[in-house]
Write an enzyme that holds these catalytic residues in place. Structure first.
Site, PDB file in Angstrom:
ATOM      1  N   CYS A   1      -1.954  -1.257   6.062  1.00 54.61           N
ATOM      2  CA  CYS A   1      -3.053  -2.495   6.499  1.00 54.61           C
ATOM      3  C   CYS A   1      -2.363  -3.374   6.513  1.00 54.61           C
ATOM      4  O   CYS A   1      -3.397  -4.427   5.973  1.00 54.61           O
ATOM      5  CB  CYS A   1      -2.470  -2.372   4.020  1.00 54.61           C
ATOM      6  SG  CYS A   1      -1.168  -2.950   4.009  1.00 54.61           S
TER       7      CYS A   1
ATOM      8  N   ASP B   1      26.034   3.946 -13.909  1.00 57.74           N
ATOM      9  CA  ASP B   1      25.456   4.620 -13.045  1.00 57.74           C
ATOM     10  C   ASP B   1      26.377   4.343 -11.881  1.00 57.74           C
ATOM     11  O   ASP B   1      25.998   3.644 -11.130  1.00 57.74           O
ATOM     12  CB  ASP B   1      23.837   4.660 -12.514  1.00 57.74           C
ATOM     13  CG  ASP B   1      23.460   6.040 -11.804  1.00 57.74           C
ATOM     14  OD1 ASP B   1      24.782   6.863 -10.974  1.00 57.74           O
ATOM     15  OD2 ASP B   1      22.499   6.256 -11.542  1.00 57.74           O
TER      16      ASP B   1
ATOM     17  N   CYS C   1       1.047  -1.157  -0.062  1.00 63.04           N
ATOM     18  CA  CYS C   1       0.216   0.284  -0.094  1.00 63.04           C
ATOM     19  C   CYS C   1       0.807   1.215  -0.006  1.00 63.04           C
ATOM     20  O   CYS C   1       0.018   2.313   0.067  1.00 63.04           O
ATOM     21  CB  CYS C   1      -0.775   0.181   1.169  1.00 63.04           C
ATOM     22  SG  CYS C   1      -0.032   0.079   2.883  1.00 63.04           S
TER      23      CYS C   1
END
Length: 412
Positions: free
Chosen positions: A220, A338, A204
């Site tokens: 939740c 990266d 959630c």
């Protein structure tokens, strides 16, 4: 037991032969093992070859951000107690490499396969695994890998409807979210030292509350399932509450966790934990990882660390007296280009160690160490680093291609 081996079709036999020939040419040209190019050629000739080669096998798939190569090796050794095993032991973990590995498994009973995270669902559809082991998910190769929450969602969708037994780490919320779509899950308390990719609820988006070994979403209620297998110190606890000692030659807590998962997987195939763990003792190194080598009169231990979670686990191996350390970082295609992840690694853990910095991105790493307040020397070559570092065994920590560079230089 999987269905009996059926003769391959003429097309499949041609694909296997062509793949092996391509691999042999690649090896002869000094371009590596040839497993990837061999698999690509074979799949080009027969796109269904992966399914055909695995039809007679009881297949285990192993996927994770960290530890999948080692866990695959440990499972393979354990399952050899029950029959012949075919495995992609050198870590070629995309469909082409897996296809090459399986082409050598006509007489095998088990297929133990490491699978790149992005390809897990696809490979699972092709090979109909009996068991899938899910270890952890964390940030890795930030320029091209999916965000961890998205990857967990893909796994969750891909596991729906599969008959496989999923052996999953109950301590990683992302793994629990992914595995919960399966109807048959064996939960393992394998631990999770790196938590910075799992502070929000994957269900959630709420904040996860952590207390000791437990975690739960305050919004939740999504939370840690009750494990039936667990790592407890130097022992594996099985579902009956029995404790089995771990005597690995591989170092560190992370490898004990890998062994715990491997024991749980082996039990699915009827291999008792004491036998599985005993067989795992024979593993001394995995594709060069943890090898101790001598080069130019110096002893080096080769350690692989590809991302923040991996570096954190690796640092735990060198706690204690401040041994000399080589750090080497590249940013080639296989690593991800990266290097911003360097800023997520707590390099203050290396304070007091004499450090030499190598690799294509040694200056990026030097800046990070400077900010961390850690002393270091930037070196152009391994021989220069060996000359600058004081006596004692050197801990050489490198990311993927930098690790391969070190292995080539030291002849490992």
């Amino acid at each position: 037991m999987a269905e009996s081996s059926q003769p391959l079709s003429a097309r499949a036999r041609l694909a296997v032969t062509a793949g092996k020939a391509a691999a042999a040419v690649s090896r002869a040209a000094g371009r590596g093992s040839g497993s990837v190019i061999g698999g690509r050629v074979a799949l080009k000739l027969d796109p269904e070859l992966l399914s055909r080669l695995s039809g007679h096998l009881d297949v285990v798939l192993v996927s994770a951000t960290n530890g999948k190569t080692t866990t695959t090796r440990l499972i393979a050794e354990a399952l050899r107690a029950g029959g012949e095993v075919v495995s992609n032991a050198l870590g070629a973990n995309m469909p082409a490499g897996i296809t090459s590995a399986l082409s050598a498994g006509a007489k095998a009973r088990f297929g133990v396969l490491e699978v790149d995270e992005k390809y897990l669902a696809m490979v699972a559809r092709d090979v109909n695994p009996k068991t899938i082991a899910l270890l952890n998910l964390s940030r890795d190769q930030l320029d091209r890998a999916a965000e961890t929450r998205m990857l967990a969602e893909r796994w969750r969708e891909g596991l729906q409807g599969l008959k496989a037994t999923v052996v999953a780490n109950a301590d990683d919320p992302l793994i629990v979210w992914a595995a919960s779509s399966s109807g048959n899950v064996v939960w393992v308390a394998a631990g999770q030292e790196w938590k910075d990719d799992a502070w929000s609820c994957p269900s959630c988006g709420g904040v996860l509350k952590r207390e000791a070994d437990d975690w739960r979403c305050g919004a939740c209620g999504f939370g840690r399932p009750t494990p039936t297998w667990a790592l407890s110190g130097d022992h594996v606890l099985d579902p009956h509450g029995s404790a089995w000692p771990i005597h690995l030659q591989l170092p560190g807590r992370a490898n004990k966790a890998n062994a715990t998962t491997a024991a749980a997987v082996s039990a699915v195939f009827g291999i008792p934990p004491q036998i599985a763990l005993q067989r795992m003792q024979s593993v001394t190194a995995v594709a060069g990882r943890y090898d101790v080598v001598t080069h130019q009169g110096r002893e080096l231990r080769l350690l692989l660390a590809k991302n923040p979670a991996g570096w954190l686990e690796t640092f735990s191996l060198i706690d204690g007296p401040p041994a000399p350390v080589i750090l080497s970082v590249n940013a080639r295609s296989a690593d991800g280009t990266d290097t911003s992840w360097l800023w997520d690694v707590d390099y203050t853990r290396l304070a007091g160690h004499p450090i030499a910095v190598l690799g294509d991105r040694r200056l990026d790493l030097a800046v990070r160490l400077e900010v961390a307040g850690v002393d270091f020397r930037v070196c152009e070559t391994l021989p220069q680093a060996l000359q600058l570092l004081p006596p004692g065994r050197i801990e050489a920590i490198a990311n993927y291609t930098a690790f391969q560079d070190l292995r080539r230089v030291v002849g490992n």
